[in-house]
Design an enzyme around this catalytic site. Structure first.
Site, PDB file in Angstrom:
ATOM      1  N   ASP A 169      20.174  71.509  55.297  1.00 33.79           N
ATOM      2  CA  ASP A 169      19.579  70.177  55.462  1.00 33.79           C
ATOM      3  C   ASP A 169      19.851  69.654  56.874  1.00 33.79           C
ATOM      4  O   ASP A 169      20.996  69.456  57.271  1.00 33.79           O
ATOM      5  CB  ASP A 169      20.181  69.217  54.434  1.00 33.79           C
ATOM      6  CG  ASP A 169      19.382  67.939  54.280  1.00 33.79           C
ATOM      7  OD1 ASP A 169      18.903  67.409  55.304  1.00 33.79           O
ATOM      8  OD2 ASP A 169      19.246  67.469  53.139  1.00 33.79           O
ATOM      9  N   HIS A 200      15.911  69.974  54.338  1.00 29.37           N
ATOM     10  CA  HIS A 200      15.660  68.667  53.735  1.00 29.37           C
ATOM     11  C   HIS A 200      14.236  68.585  53.184  1.00 29.37           C
ATOM     12  O   HIS A 200      13.289  69.070  53.790  1.00 29.37           O
ATOM     13  CB  HIS A 200      15.864  67.578  54.795  1.00 29.37           C
ATOM     14  CG  HIS A 200      15.863  66.191  54.262  1.00 29.37           C
ATOM     15  ND1 HIS A 200      16.934  65.660  53.580  1.00 29.37           N
ATOM     16  CD2 HIS A 200      14.921  65.219  54.300  1.00 29.37           C
ATOM     17  CE1 HIS A 200      16.659  64.415  53.231  1.00 29.37           C
ATOM     18  NE2 HIS A 200      15.443  64.137  53.652  1.00 29.37           N
TER      19      HIS A 200
END
Length: 231
Positions: A169, A200
């Site tokens: 992420d 993400h």
């Protein structure tokens, strides 16, 4: 009933998108937006949760800054606006607005009285805070941001909580994950899944980092979790 008006606990009102299941009464589910407002992605998600059997409600949590935000992740200008809204957003007020939304859906005649939350990105952070600060019956975070700075609130979680974490992420680096993932893994009410190689918003359909296999896996886990804890 595409929209309802929710009363904030400190005064004022805000709008929330609502989708109804085929059969009622049914459990309620507060669907918490990303930084792009209650856009088509969030409305489609809300509709999909209604199709799974929930009175699904997605509130406009940016109403205190700018009501009715509805943008996408497709242009640089929209990203800039989204980050500007994120920077101005008051998390504590946002949680209170979500609790007001939770109370609203529980009070609807179509709702059984059981209700939970599911949130994405900023909404993932807020779903974690709903687990810690509200009496929501079950809560789900997708790639929640900033959990490392609020991990001290984990001790207040008393209802089932599920967290989907993207290993790569870009907004939640490894050092941040190292602060909250082990704590949640040891928590008796929390379940954490880390998705290897994912970035993400891997579950955002149409997004740059969308990965169907990981999204399907996470969504299936969410479906089973909600059915077990809200059904």
């Amino acid at each position: 009933m595409p929209h309802v008006t929710v009363k904030a606990k400190d005064g004022g009102t805000f709008q929330a998108y609502v989708a109804m299941p085929a059969r009622t009464p049914a459990p309620g589910l507060v669907v918490i937006q990303e930084i792009f407002g209650v856009n088509k992605v969030m409305r489609d998600l809300t509709d999909s949760f209604a199709a799974q059997g929930y009175v699904a409600i997605c509130p406009d949590i940016f109403w205190r800054i700018e009501p009715g935000v509805d943008i996408t992740d497709q242009t640089e200008a929209e990203w800039q606006k989204a980050f500007d809204l994120f920077g101005k957003f008051d998390v504590d007020n946002g949680v209170q607005d979500l609790i007001a939304t939770l109370d609203h859906v529980r009070g609807m005649p179509e709702c059984t009285g059981k209700a939970g939350s599911v949130g994405y990105c900023l909404g993932g952070k807020l779903a974690y805070l709903m687990a810690a600060r509200s009496d929501s019956d079950a809560n789900v975070s997708y790639y929640g941001v900033g959990l490392d700075g609020m991990i001290d609130e984990a001790g207040a979680i008393t209802k089932p909580y599920l967290s989907h974490v993207a290993e790569n992420d870009g907004f939640v680096p490894p050092e941040a994950q190292a602060k909250f993932v082990p704590v949640l893994e040891q928590h008796p009410k929390a379940t954490v899944h880390v998705y290897a190689g994912q970035d993400h918003a891997f579950a955002r359909v149409g997004g740059k980092h969308y990965d169907k296999a990981s999204a399907d896996l996470a969504n299936g886990r969410t479906r089973d979790f909600l059915a077990a804890n809200l059904g």
